[in-house]
Design a protein around this motif. Structure first.
Motif, PDB file in Angstrom:
ATOM      1  N   LEU A   1       0.814  -1.155   0.122  1.00 46.61           N
ATOM      2  CA  LEU A   1       0.035   0.048  -0.049  1.00 46.61           C
ATOM      3  C   LEU A   1       0.752   1.150  -0.051  1.00 46.61           C
ATOM      4  O   LEU A   1       0.363   2.384  -0.013  1.00 46.61           O
ATOM      5  CB  LEU A   1      -0.956   0.138   1.421  1.00 46.61           C
ATOM      6  CG  LEU A   1      -2.027  -1.201   1.096  1.00 46.61           C
ATOM      7  CD1 LEU A   1      -2.708  -1.093   2.365  1.00 46.61           C
ATOM      8  CD2 LEU A   1      -3.129  -0.825  -0.007  1.00 46.61           C
TER       9      LEU A   1
ATOM     10  N   GLU B   1       0.393   2.810  -3.756  1.00 47.08           N
ATOM     11  CA  GLU B   1      -0.921   3.127  -4.187  1.00 47.08           C
ATOM     12  C   GLU B   1      -2.299   2.716  -3.382  1.00 47.08           C
ATOM     13  O   GLU B   1      -1.774   1.529  -2.642  1.00 47.08           O
ATOM     14  CB  GLU B   1      -1.138   2.532  -5.700  1.00 47.08           C
ATOM     15  CG  GLU B   1      -0.929   1.114  -5.732  1.00 47.08           C
ATOM     16  CD  GLU B   1      -0.915   0.501  -7.081  1.00 47.08           C
ATOM     17  OE1 GLU B   1      -1.779   0.918  -7.783  1.00 47.08           O
ATOM     18  OE2 GLU B   1       0.166  -0.368  -7.340  1.00 47.08           O
ATOM     19  N   THR B   2      -3.165   2.997  -3.619  1.00 45.57           N
ATOM     20  CA  THR B   2      -4.562   2.341  -2.942  1.00 45.57           C
ATOM     21  C   THR B   2      -4.613   1.173  -3.745  1.00 45.57           C
ATOM     22  O   THR B   2      -4.773   0.914  -4.882  1.00 45.57           O
ATOM     23  CB  THR B   2      -5.538   3.356  -3.334  1.00 45.57           C
ATOM     24  OG1 THR B   2      -5.287   4.787  -2.555  1.00 45.57           O
ATOM     25  CG2 THR B   2      -7.080   2.951  -2.534  1.00 45.57           C
ATOM     26  N   LYS B   3      -5.292   0.151  -3.021  1.00 46.31           N
ATOM     27  CA  LYS B   3      -5.531  -1.021  -3.596  1.00 46.31           C
ATOM     28  C   LYS B   3      -6.850  -1.629  -3.014  1.00 46.31           C
ATOM     29  O   LYS B   3      -7.462  -1.225  -1.825  1.00 46.31           O
ATOM     30  CB  LYS B   3      -4.277  -2.332  -3.119  1.00 46.31           C
ATOM     31  CG  LYS B   3      -3.027  -1.864  -3.674  1.00 46.31           C
ATOM     32  CD  LYS B   3      -2.246  -3.143  -4.017  1.00 46.31           C
ATOM     33  CE  LYS B   3      -0.989  -2.948  -4.690  1.00 46.31           C
ATOM     34  NZ  LYS B   3      -0.763  -3.589  -5.969  1.00 46.31           N
ATOM     35  N   ARG B   4      -7.441  -2.331  -3.665  1.00 46.32           N
ATOM     36  CA  ARG B   4      -8.690  -3.221  -3.301  1.00 46.32           C
ATOM     37  C   ARG B   4      -8.352  -4.514  -2.832  1.00 46.32           C
ATOM     38  O   ARG B   4      -7.331  -5.103  -2.729  1.00 46.32           O
ATOM     39  CB  ARG B   4      -9.529  -3.497  -4.785  1.00 46.32           C
ATOM     40  CG  ARG B   4      -9.770  -2.089  -5.539  1.00 46.32           C
ATOM     41  CD  ARG B   4     -10.602  -2.243  -6.533  1.00 46.32           C
ATOM     42  NE  ARG B   4     -11.973  -2.979  -6.525  1.00 46.32           N
ATOM     43  CZ  ARG B   4     -12.859  -3.194  -7.273  1.00 46.32           C
ATOM     44  NH1 ARG B   4     -12.750  -2.946  -8.325  1.00 46.32           N
ATOM     45  NH2 ARG B   4     -14.250  -3.703  -6.745  1.00 46.32           N
TER      46      ARG B   4
ATOM     47  N   GLU C   1      -6.876  -7.118  -5.022  1.00 45.65           N
ATOM     48  CA  GLU C   1      -5.645  -6.923  -5.552  1.00 45.65           C
ATOM     49  C   GLU C   1      -4.811  -7.232  -4.347  1.00 45.65           C
ATOM     50  O   GLU C   1      -3.607  -7.877  -4.585  1.00 45.65           O
ATOM     51  CB  GLU C   1      -5.447  -5.390  -5.667  1.00 45.65           C
ATOM     52  CG  GLU C   1      -6.180  -4.794  -6.852  1.00 45.65           C
ATOM     53  CD  GLU C   1      -6.025  -3.365  -7.371  1.00 45.65           C
ATOM     54  OE1 GLU C   1      -5.769  -3.161  -8.335  1.00 45.65           O
ATOM     55  OE2 GLU C   1      -6.546  -2.792  -6.078  1.00 45.65           O
ATOM     56  N   LEU C   2      -4.939  -6.859  -2.986  1.00 45.79           N
ATOM     57  CA  LEU C   2      -4.000  -7.415  -1.998  1.00 45.79           C
ATOM     58  C   LEU C   2      -3.880  -8.882  -1.810  1.00 45.79           C
ATOM     59  O   LEU C   2      -2.987  -9.275  -1.575  1.00 45.79           O
ATOM     60  CB  LEU C   2      -4.741  -6.660  -0.761  1.00 45.79           C
ATOM     61  CG  LEU C   2      -4.537  -5.227  -0.550  1.00 45.79           C
ATOM     62  CD1 LEU C   2      -5.149  -4.793   0.658  1.00 45.79           C
ATOM     63  CD2 LEU C   2      -3.006  -4.801  -0.407  1.00 45.79           C
TER      64      LEU C   2
ATOM     65  N   ASP D   1      -1.835 -10.133  -4.671  1.00 48.15           N
ATOM     66  CA  ASP D   1      -0.332  -9.868  -4.523  1.00 48.15           C
ATOM     67  C   ASP D   1       0.188 -10.334  -3.337  1.00 48.15           C
ATOM     68  O   ASP D   1       1.590 -10.754  -3.340  1.00 48.15           O
ATOM     69  CB  ASP D   1      -0.453  -8.218  -4.575  1.00 48.15           C
ATOM     70  CG  ASP D   1      -0.680  -7.535  -5.629  1.00 48.15           C
ATOM     71  OD1 ASP D   1      -1.039  -8.093  -6.450  1.00 48.15           O
ATOM     72  OD2 ASP D   1      -0.936  -6.146  -5.442  1.00 48.15           O
TER      73      ASP D   1
ATOM     74  N   GLU E   1     -11.626  -0.013  -0.973  1.00 45.07           N
ATOM     75  CA  GLU E   1     -10.118   0.457  -1.257  1.00 45.07           C
ATOM     76  C   GLU E   1      -9.300   0.419   0.172  1.00 45.07           C
ATOM     77  O   GLU E   1     -10.280   1.099   1.081  1.00 45.07           O
ATOM     78  CB  GLU E   1     -10.219   1.430  -2.093  1.00 45.07           C
ATOM     79  CG  GLU E   1     -10.677   1.160  -3.457  1.00 45.07           C
ATOM     80  CD  GLU E   1     -10.473   2.399  -4.446  1.00 45.07           C
ATOM     81  OE1 GLU E   1     -10.477   2.130  -5.599  1.00 45.07           O
ATOM     82  OE2 GLU E   1     -10.139   3.474  -4.040  1.00 45.07           O
TER      83      GLU E   1
ATOM     84  N   THR F   1      -5.749   2.210   1.846  1.00 40.73           N
ATOM     85  CA  THR F   1      -4.622   3.103   1.470  1.00 40.73           C
ATOM     86  C   THR F   1      -4.081   3.198   3.020  1.00 40.73           C
ATOM     87  O   THR F   1      -4.633   3.289   3.895  1.00 40.73           O
ATOM     88  CB  THR F   1      -5.211   4.451   0.892  1.00 40.73           C
ATOM     89  OG1 THR F   1      -3.959   5.182   0.259  1.00 40.73           O
ATOM     90  CG2 THR F   1      -5.872   5.199   1.628  1.00 40.73           C
TER      91      THR F   1
END
Length: 107
Positions: free
Chosen positions: A5, A8-11, A14-15, A18, A53, A55
């Protein structure tokens, strides 16, 4: 997760992608704890399906700065860490095999 994080901001999805190998529940629990601690903020968008989201907060960025060297060290040494774990696990397995009692079928 904090380093993910950092830029960038992540959903949530996505986290989870990743990070890899983390369960839905464990990620949810961890994100809630980080939000409670003031490390991240969670924004919910009222759309269908709901979008959430995450952040870093300013305090989260300060934490990232503080642990940045540790994260870099871990990334640089990841292959060595994996190799050390493989050797350790093999030695532990051999030691465990030596101390297991023989079963009736193996006599």
């Amino acid at each position: 997760m904090i380093s993910l994080l950092g830029t960038e901001t992540k959903r949530f999805t996505e986290l989870r992608r990743d990070i890899g190998g983390i369960s839905h529940r464990m990620l949810t629990v961890t994100l809630r704890e980080l939000e409670r601690d003031g490390i991240i903020t969670r924004t919910i968008y009222a759309v269908m399906p709901p979008r959430v989201e995450y952040t870093l907060t300013p305090m989260g960025h300060a934490l990232l700065d503080a642990v940045g060297n540790l994260v870099t060290w871990a990334e640089v040494h990841l292959e060595e860490i994996d190799a050390a774990r493989t050797v350790y696990d093999a030695q532990a397995e051999r030691a465990s095999a030596l101390t297991r009692p023989a079963t009736r079928g193996s006599q």
